[in-house]
Scaffold this active site. Structure first.
Site, mmCIF file in Angstrom:
data_model
loop_
_atom_site.group_PDB
_atom_site.id
_atom_site.type_symbol
_atom_site.label_atom_id
_atom_site.label_comp_id
_atom_site.label_asym_id
_atom_site.label_seq_id
_atom_site.Cartn_x
_atom_site.Cartn_y
_atom_site.Cartn_z
ATOM 1 N N GLU A 81 0.620 -1.205 -0.075
ATOM 2 C CA GLU A 81 0.003 0.047 -0.068
ATOM 3 C C GLU A 81 0.965 1.270 0.034
ATOM 4 O OE1 GLU A 81 -2.261 0.545 3.713
ATOM 5 O OE2 GLU A 81 -1.646 -1.469 4.353
ATOM 6 N N CYS A 113 -3.322 -4.077 4.583
ATOM 7 C CA CYS A 113 -2.372 -5.117 5.139
ATOM 8 C C CYS A 113 -2.630 -6.425 4.803
ATOM 9 C CB CYS A 113 -2.416 -5.138 6.746
ATOM 10 S SG CYS A 113 -1.624 -3.592 7.458
ATOM 11 N N SER A 206 -10.954 1.120 14.461
ATOM 12 C CA SER A 206 -10.032 0.259 13.585
ATOM 13 C C SER A 206 -9.735 -1.141 14.342
ATOM 14 C CB SER A 206 -8.706 0.593 13.221
ATOM 15 O OG SER A 206 -7.757 0.853 14.213
ATOM 16 N N HIS A 242 -1.968 -10.632 13.145
ATOM 17 C CA HIS A 242 -1.430 -9.391 12.449
ATOM 18 C C HIS A 242 -1.420 -8.301 13.560
ATOM 19 C CE1 HIS A 242 -1.159 -5.703 10.042
ATOM 20 N NE2 HIS A 242 -2.251 -4.987 10.643
ATOM 21 N N ASN A 293 4.992 -1.490 12.830
ATOM 22 C CA ASN A 293 4.052 -2.159 11.822
ATOM 23 C C ASN A 293 4.743 -2.112 10.276
ATOM 24 O OD1 ASN A 293 1.693 -2.824 10.402
ATOM 25 N ND2 ASN A 293 0.495 -1.231 11.016
ATOM 26 N N SER A 326 -7.157 -3.246 6.830
ATOM 27 C CA SER A 326 -8.214 -2.418 6.977
ATOM 28 C C SER A 326 -9.151 -2.307 5.563
ATOM 29 C CB SER A 326 -7.725 -1.058 7.282
ATOM 30 O OG SER A 326 -7.186 -1.102 8.603
HETATM 31 P P1 HMG Z 1 -4.329 5.996 21.831
HETATM 32 O O1 HMG Z 1 -5.307 7.045 21.699
HETATM 33 O O2 HMG Z 1 -3.003 6.600 21.797
HETATM 34 O O3 HMG Z 1 -4.672 4.936 22.863
HETATM 35 O O4 HMG Z 1 -4.540 4.981 20.266
HETATM 36 P P2 HMG Z 1 -4.817 4.859 24.280
HETATM 37 O O5 HMG Z 1 -4.888 6.256 24.774
HETATM 38 O O6 HMG Z 1 -6.122 3.997 24.436
HETATM 39 O O7 HMG Z 1 -3.629 4.233 24.883
HETATM 40 C C1 HMG Z 1 -2.948 2.997 24.109
HETATM 41 C C2 HMG Z 1 -2.744 2.027 25.444
HETATM 42 O O8 HMG Z 1 -1.638 2.580 26.259
HETATM 43 C C3 HMG Z 1 -3.807 1.772 26.361
HETATM 44 O O9 HMG Z 1 -3.929 0.409 26.851
HETATM 45 C C4 HMG Z 1 -3.550 2.617 27.390
HETATM 46 O O10 HMG Z 1 -4.254 2.383 28.605
HETATM 47 C C5 HMG Z 1 -2.158 2.676 27.521
HETATM 48 P P3 HMG Z 1 -5.162 -0.613 26.250
HETATM 49 O O11 HMG Z 1 -6.303 0.168 27.321
HETATM 50 O O12 HMG Z 1 -5.429 -0.399 24.853
HETATM 51 O O13 HMG Z 1 -4.778 -2.089 27.009
HETATM 52 N N1 HMG Z 1 -1.563 3.766 28.142
HETATM 53 C C6 HMG Z 1 -0.442 3.553 29.189
HETATM 54 N N2 HMG Z 1 0.005 2.345 29.683
HETATM 55 C C7 HMG Z 1 1.014 2.543 30.570
HETATM 56 N N3 HMG Z 1 1.338 3.994 30.907
HETATM 57 C C8 HMG Z 1 0.792 5.079 30.528
HETATM 58 C C9 HMG Z 1 -0.175 4.905 29.538
HETATM 59 N N4 HMG Z 1 -1.023 6.029 28.613
HETATM 60 C C10 HMG Z 1 -1.948 5.030 28.049
HETATM 61 N N5 HMG Z 1 1.108 6.261 30.851
HETATM 62 C C11 HMG Z 1 -4.072 3.469 18.765
HETATM 63 C C12 HMG Z 1 -3.916 3.849 20.006
HETATM 64 C C13 HMG Z 1 -3.503 2.055 18.401
HETATM 65 C C14 HMG Z 1 -5.619 3.643 18.436
HETATM 66 C C15 HMG Z 1 -3.331 4.534 17.712
HETATM 67 O O14 HMG Z 1 -1.994 4.187 17.996
HETATM 68 C C16 HMG Z 1 -3.722 4.108 16.297
HETATM 69 O O15 HMG Z 1 -5.001 4.790 15.710
HETATM 70 N N6 HMG Z 1 -2.867 3.371 15.338
HETATM 71 C C17 HMG Z 1 -3.191 3.162 14.190
HETATM 72 C C18 HMG Z 1 -4.284 2.425 13.843
HETATM 73 C C19 HMG Z 1 -3.997 0.862 14.326
HETATM 74 O O16 HMG Z 1 -3.128 0.579 14.535
HETATM 75 N N7 HMG Z 1 -5.152 0.123 14.373
HETATM 76 C C20 HMG Z 1 -5.127 -1.314 14.742
HETATM 77 C C21 HMG Z 1 -6.224 -2.090 14.092
HETATM 78 S S1 HMG Z 1 -6.208 -1.859 12.428
HETATM 79 C C22 HMG Z 1 -4.976 -2.698 11.747
HETATM 80 O O17 HMG Z 1 -4.378 -3.391 12.184
HETATM 81 C C23 HMG Z 1 -4.867 -2.168 10.106
HETATM 82 C C24 HMG Z 1 -3.448 -1.393 9.961
HETATM 83 O O18 HMG Z 1 -2.363 -2.086 10.100
HETATM 84 C C25 HMG Z 1 -3.463 -0.829 8.798
HETATM 85 C C26 HMG Z 1 -3.851 -1.518 7.119
HETATM 86 O O19 HMG Z 1 -4.632 -2.565 7.266
HETATM 87 O O20 HMG Z 1 -3.254 -1.285 6.148
HETATM 88 C C27 HMG Z 1 -3.205 -0.435 10.914
#
Ligand code: HMG
Length: 406
Positions: A81, A113, A206, A242, A293, A326
């Site tokens: 991609e 992906c 996602s 994945h 990733n 996705s």
């Molecule tokens: P975010 O808003 O940073 O998430 O987005 P958060 O605030 O929920 O924090 C992440 C985790 O860190 C949480 O843990 C928090 O509790 C923890 P969880 O509740 O999930 O277990 N946290 C802490 N831990 C320790 N100490 C701290 C602390 N603060 C927070 N101080 C998100 C996270 C993955 C959504 C973001 O990074 C994102 O948008 N990433 C890109 C999209 C993605 O990877 N999606 C995954 C599924 S889709 C997919 O896999 C397809 C893809 O590969 C693309 C394709 O297919 O081409 C992406």
């Protein structure tokens, strides 16, 4: 004939940014990246590499160590991609760089992906149909996962390529594609409109889509394999998910345990999760933790990590792979590892590539990733000096709108 994979090769760029540096610069507690996302470092691609060079750098070792004449390759599929042209496929550039002959089907494939798996399944099925000769195919997954500066996706960046050699009577693993569990649905969870350099992401959604697809593929897989709810995990030795970031594997596995052991109490489910995660999932995590990733290649980098971590122990074992893209498309399938694979595993050299990387400062990372297309065109001198054991092909700029490689 059931075809499969005889060898696998990985290429990752030589630069990385520690999440510690990113956290400091972005004013985020480093625990969020280390413990929350589970990542330590992310691969950063320099200006003289792209999806084409990573693909060729991953595939050349496959030809060399298996003594394959490029003319023997009958199908070359590149899934990405991170394409470099709306018309000319990355696969054609790679065909040129690897001197692959003209009697070969060559194309690029895209489905976020999931595209790598689509290409792999298609190649395996194509090769399986050839019963009267011994054709060979190469499937490559190559991607640069780049998000906007300061976005929530930024700590999940990475880059890298995988190349797989597809043959009848495979030496590394076989798979019966007709038994795969399949799921797809039209959703907007992550997308990159034409002309956008970075994706638009509905991050939390996602994750929901990913888990919904896992559930769908598992249900189909169970039906195809005649398994009842609760029997899936006992029928497998390892599970590879994945992994856009390491903790996604935890979320996926926890969801699987909840589905498979839905009648067990919370405490019992937690015990099953802890034990099975350490035994079945943890061996596949080192790549994503260090590289981030790599989109199409992500689940196959998990396989490489597992093979290097487990070595001989993995021989003859059954691996369940969950590929998600996705948009969305997903497949859950069984890879049956062959006995006697140590020689193949020993030649992968993933750990060696990781150990030989150069650390970037946050300022250097910004320099690498803030260049416009015009600014990143010409780095021939630097590129020439950079070639090494792993980086055999580099991008040297444009001549009359034609991409040039050396
Ligand atoms: P975010 O808003 O940073 O998430 O987005 P958060 O605030 O929920 O924090 C992440 C985790 O860190 C949480 O843990 C928090 O509790 C923890 P969880 O509740 O999930 O277990 N946290 C802490 N831990 C320790 N100490 C701290 C602390 N603060 C927070 N101080 C998100 C996270 C993955 C959504 C973001 O990074 C994102 O948008 N990433 C890109 C999209 C993605 O990877 N999606 C995954 C599924 S889709 C997919 O896999 C397809 C893809 O590969 C693309 C394709 O297919 O081409 C992406």
């Amino acid at each position: 004939m059931i075809a499969g994979i005889s060898d696998i090769s990985i290429y990752i760029p030589k630069y990385y940014l520690p999440h510690e540096e990113l956290a400091k610069a972005r004013g985020v507690p480093v625990e969020k990246f280390h413990a929350g996302l589970g990542n330590q470092n992310m691969a950063i691609i320099p200006n003289w590499e792209d999806a084409v060079t990573m693909a060729a750098n991953a595939a050349l070792p496959l030809l060399e160590r298996n003594n394959i004449d490029p003319d023997e390759i009958r199908q070359l599929v590149v899934s990405t991609e991170s394409g470099v042209d709306h018309s000319k496929p990355v696969a054609s550039f790679v065909q040129g760089l690897l001197n692959i002959g003209t009697r070969c089907r060559v194309y690029e494939i895209k489905h976020a992906c999931y595209g790598g798996t689509a290409g792999l399944i298609d190649s395996i099925e194509w090769i399986s149909k050839h019963t009267n000769d011994d054709p060979k195919g190469i499937v490559i997954m190559t991607d640069i996962a780049k998000y906007g500066f300061g976005t929530l996706g930024e700590p999940t960046q990475g880059a890298g390529a995988l190349a797989l050699l597809v043959e009848g009577n495979p030496r590394l693993f076989s798979l019966d594609t007709l038994l795969n569990g399949i799921f797809s649905k039209d959703v907007f969870d992550f997308w990159r409109p034409t002309g956008h350099r970075v994706p638009i992401v509905d991050g939390k959604y996602s994750i929901d889509c990913y888990l919904m697809a896992l559930e769908g593929t598992i249900s189909h897989f169970r039906t195809n394999h005649g398994l009842k709810v609760g029997e899936l995990m006992d029928s497998l030795d390892y599970l590879i998910y994945h992994m856009p970031f390491t903790k996604m594997a935890h979320k996926a596995h926890r969801h699987l345990v909840e589905i498979e052991y839905k009648d067990a109490g919370r405490e019992e489910q937690e015990k099953i999760f802890e034990e099975s995660f350490a035994r079945m999932v943890a061996p596949s995590l080192s790549g994503v933790r260090e590289v981030g990733n790599i989109y199409t290649g992500s689940v196959y980098m998990g396989l490489v990590s597992l093979l290097e971590a487990e070595g001989k122990k993995a021989e003859g074992k059954k691996v369940g792979l969950f590929s998600y893209g996705s948009g969305c498309g997903a497949e859950f399938f069984l890879c049956h590892l062959k006995p006697g694979i140590s020689r193949i595993v020993d030649s992968i050299g993933f750990k060696e590539q990781l150990e030989n990387r150069k650390k970037l400062t946050f300022e250097q990372y910004i320099q690498f990733y803030s260049k416009s297309d015009e600014e990143i065109l010409y780095y021939p001198e630097e590129a020439r000096g950079f070639k090494d054991e792993f980086t055999r092909f580099v991008f040297t700029g444009f001549k009359e709108h034609r991409r040039q490689y050396a």
